[in-house]
Design an enzyme around this catalytic site. Structure first.
Site, mmCIF file in Angstrom:
data_model
loop_
_atom_site.group_PDB
_atom_site.id
_atom_site.type_symbol
_atom_site.label_atom_id
_atom_site.label_comp_id
_atom_site.label_asym_id
_atom_site.label_seq_id
_atom_site.Cartn_x
_atom_site.Cartn_y
_atom_site.Cartn_z
ATOM 1 N N CYS A 75 0.061 3.664 2.783
ATOM 2 C CA CYS A 75 0.358 3.337 3.964
ATOM 3 C C CYS A 75 1.768 4.045 4.304
ATOM 4 C CB CYS A 75 0.300 1.799 4.161
ATOM 5 S SG CYS A 75 -1.550 1.304 3.882
ATOM 6 N N CYS A 122 0.827 -1.318 0.017
ATOM 7 C CA CYS A 122 -0.137 0.160 -0.096
ATOM 8 C C CYS A 122 1.006 1.279 0.176
ATOM 9 C CB CYS A 122 -1.169 -0.067 1.269
ATOM 10 S SG CYS A 122 -1.897 1.386 1.375
#
Length: 172
Positions: free
Chosen positions: A98, A95
């Site tokens: 993230c 991600c």
């Protein structure tokens, strides 16, 4: 230089080569060591002496206020039963957002000088926890105080928004 070579050798080991270590613990250790290898050239001399004087591997200057959740029991013990408020970061290695949010969260938690801790939950490793806490997208951050979820957000936030989120959690 020798330290980097040593760390890279450890990172390249497989779980089978280290008897007595569980797969989930090994994954967290490998992630920490990989981060350390990648950032070791930028570590200051003060941080370097801290690394050598401690038994823990720090991946950043803020890591003392955060930890990687190993399993459901670890989550219950260190998050739900915590005396301090806990910011829980549900993330994934793949991600991109993230990777942006994680360091910002660590920095905001570190500014609180130990009033709050941060738990990192990799949803690929701990899928059951992600389902239990209704994580439908990453990054998802929940605020836990006295074992109860008191706030939640999904996505990347600016540093001032994160600091406000944490101040609200600790009641300041």
């Amino acid at each position: 230089m020798a330290h980097r070579i040593f760390l890279r050798r450890i990172v390249s080991l497989s779980c089978r080569e280290l008897p007595g270590i569980s797969q989930s613990h090994f994954s967290g250790l490998r992630q920490s060591l990989t981060t350390l290898c990648n950032h070791s050239s930028t570590v200051s001399s003060a941080q370097n002496s801290l690394l050598h004087s401690s038994r823990m591997f720090f991946t950043s200057a803020f890591c003392r206020d955060s930890f990687i959740v190993q399993d459901g029991a670890d989550f219950n013990e260190r998050v739900i039963n915590s005396d301090k408020p806990v910011v829980v970061d549900f993330h994934a290695d793949w991600c991109g957002p993230c990777k942006i949010l994680g360091p910002r969260l660590e920095k905001a938690v570190a500014k609180q000088n130990g009033k709050v801790t941060m738990a990192k939950v990799n949803i690929d490793d701990l899928t059951d926890l992600a389902f239990e806490y209704e994580v439908s997208a990453v990054p998802t951050v929940i605020a836990v105080k006295n074992g109860n979820i008191v706030d939640k957000f999904v996505g990347v936030k600016e540093e001032d928004q994160l600091e406000a989120f944490i101040r609200k959690l600790i009641g300041g």
